[in-house]
Design a protein around this motif. Structure first.
Motif, PDB file in Angstrom:
ATOM      1  N   ARG A  41       0.817  -1.208   0.000  1.00  0.00           N
ATOM      2  CA  ARG A  41       0.000   0.000   0.000  1.00  0.00           C
ATOM      3  C   ARG A  41       0.856   1.265   0.000  1.00  0.00           C
ATOM      4  N   VAL A  42       1.915   1.250   0.764  1.00  0.00           N
ATOM      5  CA  VAL A  42       2.790   2.426   0.828  1.00  0.00           C
ATOM      6  C   VAL A  42       3.445   2.684  -0.523  1.00  0.00           C
ATOM      7  N   GLU A  43       3.884   1.630  -1.179  1.00  0.00           N
ATOM      8  CA  GLU A  43       4.511   1.792  -2.497  1.00  0.00           C
ATOM      9  C   GLU A  43       3.563   2.508  -3.454  1.00  0.00           C
ATOM     10  N   GLN A  44       2.286   2.170  -3.390  1.00  0.00           N
ATOM     11  CA  GLN A  44       1.309   2.802  -4.284  1.00  0.00           C
ATOM     12  C   GLN A  44       1.047   4.241  -3.866  1.00  0.00           C
ATOM     13  N   ASP A  45       0.814   4.472  -2.586  1.00  0.00           N
ATOM     14  CA  ASP A  45       0.472   5.815  -2.127  1.00  0.00           C
ATOM     15  C   ASP A  45       1.613   6.800  -2.321  1.00  0.00           C
ATOM     16  N   VAL A  46       2.837   6.353  -2.127  1.00  0.00           N
ATOM     17  CA  VAL A  46       3.983   7.246  -2.289  1.00  0.00           C
ATOM     18  C   VAL A  46       4.100   7.736  -3.727  1.00  0.00           C
ATOM     19  N   ARG A  47       3.743   6.873  -4.682  1.00  0.00           N
ATOM     20  CA  ARG A  47       3.807   7.280  -6.093  1.00  0.00           C
ATOM     21  C   ARG A  47       2.835   8.412  -6.391  1.00  0.00           C
ATOM     22  N   PHE A  48       1.747   8.492  -5.621  1.00  0.00           N
ATOM     23  CA  PHE A  48       0.720   9.498  -5.876  1.00  0.00           C
ATOM     24  C   PHE A  48       0.640  10.521  -4.743  1.00  0.00           C
ATOM     25  N   LYS A  49       1.752  10.765  -4.095  1.00  0.00           N
ATOM     26  CA  LYS A  49       1.725  11.628  -2.908  1.00  0.00           C
ATOM     27  C   LYS A  49       1.242  13.044  -3.224  1.00  0.00           C
ATOM     28  N   ASP A  50       1.634  13.594  -4.365  1.00  0.00           N
ATOM     29  CA  ASP A  50       1.200  14.951  -4.707  1.00  0.00           C
ATOM     30  C   ASP A  50      -0.305  15.007  -4.924  1.00  0.00           C
ATOM     31  N   PHE A  51      -0.841  13.984  -5.549  1.00  0.00           N
ATOM     32  CA  PHE A  51      -2.283  13.962  -5.790  1.00  0.00           C
ATOM     33  C   PHE A  51      -3.044  13.719  -4.491  1.00  0.00           C
ATOM     34  N   ILE A  52      -2.505  12.886  -3.607  1.00  0.00           N
ATOM     35  CA  ILE A  52      -3.143  12.655  -2.310  1.00  0.00           C
ATOM     36  C   ILE A  52      -3.230  13.963  -1.536  1.00  0.00           C
ATOM     37  N   ARG A  53      -2.179  14.769  -1.620  1.00  0.00           N
ATOM     38  CA  ARG A  53      -2.183  16.069  -0.944  1.00  0.00           C
ATOM     39  C   ARG A  53      -3.341  16.930  -1.456  1.00  0.00           C
ATOM     40  N   ILE A  54      -3.573  16.888  -2.767  1.00  0.00           N
ATOM     41  CA  ILE A  54      -4.665  17.663  -3.368  1.00  0.00           C
ATOM     42  C   ILE A  54      -6.013  17.128  -2.909  1.00  0.00           C
ATOM     43  N   ILE A  55      -6.176  15.805  -2.903  1.00  0.00           N
ATOM     44  CA  ILE A  55      -7.439  15.211  -2.480  1.00  0.00           C
ATOM     45  C   ILE A  55      -7.796  15.658  -1.068  1.00  0.00           C
ATOM     46  N   VAL A  56      -6.835  15.518  -0.164  1.00  0.00           N
ATOM     47  CA  VAL A  56      -7.111  15.831   1.242  1.00  0.00           C
ATOM     48  C   VAL A  56      -7.377  17.317   1.433  1.00  0.00           C
ATOM     49  N   SER A  57      -6.567  18.159   0.803  1.00  0.00           N
ATOM     50  CA  SER A  57      -6.731  19.606   0.989  1.00  0.00           C
ATOM     51  C   SER A  57      -8.050  20.093   0.404  1.00  0.00           C
ATOM     52  N   ARG A  58      -8.433  19.586  -0.766  1.00  0.00           N
ATOM     53  CA  ARG A  58      -9.701  20.014  -1.376  1.00  0.00           C
ATOM     54  C   ARG A  58     -10.892  19.497  -0.576  1.00  0.00           C
ATOM     55  N   ALA A  59     -10.818  18.257  -0.134  1.00  0.00           N
ATOM     56  CA  ALA A  59     -11.917  17.697   0.641  1.00  0.00           C
ATOM     57  C   ALA A  59     -12.097  18.436   1.965  1.00  0.00           C
ATOM     58  N   ALA A  60     -10.970  18.915   2.535  1.00  0.00           N
ATOM     59  CA  ALA A  60     -11.033  19.602   3.824  1.00  0.00           C
ATOM     60  C   ALA A  60     -11.573  21.026   3.699  1.00  0.00           C
ATOM     61  N   THR A  61     -11.384  21.641   2.529  1.00  0.00           N
ATOM     62  CA  THR A  61     -11.776  23.039   2.362  1.00  0.00           C
ATOM     63  C   THR A  61     -13.001  23.241   1.486  1.00  0.00           C
ATOM     64  N   ASP A  62     -13.457  22.182   0.838  1.00  0.00           N
ATOM     65  CA  ASP A  62     -14.596  22.289  -0.072  1.00  0.00           C
ATOM     66  C   ASP A  62     -15.665  21.276   0.337  1.00  0.00           C
ATOM     67  N   PRO A  63     -16.608  21.672   1.193  1.00  0.00           N
ATOM     68  CA  PRO A  63     -17.647  20.738   1.675  1.00  0.00           C
ATOM     69  C   PRO A  63     -18.470  20.118   0.546  1.00  0.00           C
ATOM     70  N   THR A  64     -18.697  20.892  -0.520  1.00  0.00           N
ATOM     71  CA  THR A  64     -19.490  20.365  -1.635  1.00  0.00           C
ATOM     72  C   THR A  64     -18.768  19.209  -2.314  1.00  0.00           C
ATOM     73  N   LEU A  65     -17.474  19.392  -2.577  1.00  0.00           N
ATOM     74  CA  LEU A  65     -16.692  18.321  -3.180  1.00  0.00           C
ATOM     75  C   LEU A  65     -16.608  17.130  -2.236  1.00  0.00           C
ATOM     76  N   PHE A  66     -16.451  17.399  -0.956  1.00  0.00           N
ATOM     77  CA  PHE A  66     -16.373  16.326   0.029  1.00  0.00           C
ATOM     78  C   PHE A  66     -17.639  15.470   0.003  1.00  0.00           C
ATOM     79  N   ASP A  67     -18.793  16.118  -0.071  1.00  0.00           N
ATOM     80  CA  ASP A  67     -20.055  15.387  -0.124  1.00  0.00           C
ATOM     81  C   ASP A  67     -20.154  14.548  -1.398  1.00  0.00           C
TER      82      ASP A  67
END
Length: 212
Positions: A103-129
């Motif tokens: 799992r770590v091998e996969q997530d590390v490859r997409f670390k920049d995108f994971i950062r975007i997912i978490v930040s957008r979900a945390a600041t955009d309630p509509t997208l989170f829903d």
């Protein structure tokens, strides 16, 4: 040959072209979002990277946010379908350690995108829903089968919630990669070492009923 069959054959290349275009836009979106962040990325940049017309993003995904949502849904779906590349382990601790490594091998490859997912979900309630509407948690069936085998071998007590164990392992993997690797800047090896320490403690705790 009937007229309907002829029309069907004529539609097939169009359908292929549409699927190819959508795939190119999804891949280009993943790359551009990862490189420039959600705010810095533009539909023009994504279309140019995909070699497509910018208007097609609106046609297929409604908007830049719609494209991001489609990428998130696909990312999570592909992660669920990831095949385990190691044979079943003989102990619970070894199984946890090997699984977390995959799992770590996969997530590390997409670390920049994971950062975007978490930040957008945390600041955009509509997208989170919207993400919650499209994505639901199900335990990894591969890990579930591995745990059932270990349970039959006496490596897990019988009154044990395998669904919850899978959830804890998956959540811990994602959370550790996000906090340790992405936020704190620890390298992959340090992140894996942290998760392996967790795997040892968690496996030991689950096996306690068998030791009495």
């Amino acid at each position: 040959m009937t007229a309907s069959a002829t029309r069907s054959e004529h539609k097939t290349p169009r359908r292929r072209d549409r699927e190819t275009t959508q795939e190119n836009l999804l891949q280009a979106g993943l790359e551009v979002f990862s490189e420039y962040g959600y705010e810095g990325a533009t539909t023009k940049m994504i279309a140019q990277r995909a070699g497509s017309n910018e208007a097609l993003i609106s046609r297929y995904f409604q908007s830049k946010e719609g494209l991001l949502l489609a990428i998130i849904v696909r990312y999570i779906s592909e992660k669920k379908e990831m095949r385990l590349t190691y044979p079943p382990r003989e102990t619970l601790e070894a199984e946890f350690c090997s699984y977390l490594h995959c799992r770590v091998e996969q997530d590390v490859r997409f670390k920049d995108f994971i950062r975007i997912i978490v930040s957008r979900a945390a600041t955009d309630p509509t997208l989170f829903d919207k993400i919650r509407q499209h994505v639901s948690y199900h335990p990894d069936p591969q890990l579930m089968e591995r745990l059932k085998i270990l349970q039959k071998k006496g490596q897990l007590p019988l009154p044990c919630d395998l669904h919850q164990i899978c959830f804890v392992i998956g959540f811990q993997s994602f959370a550790t990669v996000f906090m340790a690797h992405i936020i704190m800047g620890k390298d992959k090896d340090e992140t894996l070492a942290t998760l392996q320490d967790f795997a040892r403690v968690y496996a030991c705790g689950l096996m306690q009923p068998l030791m009495h």
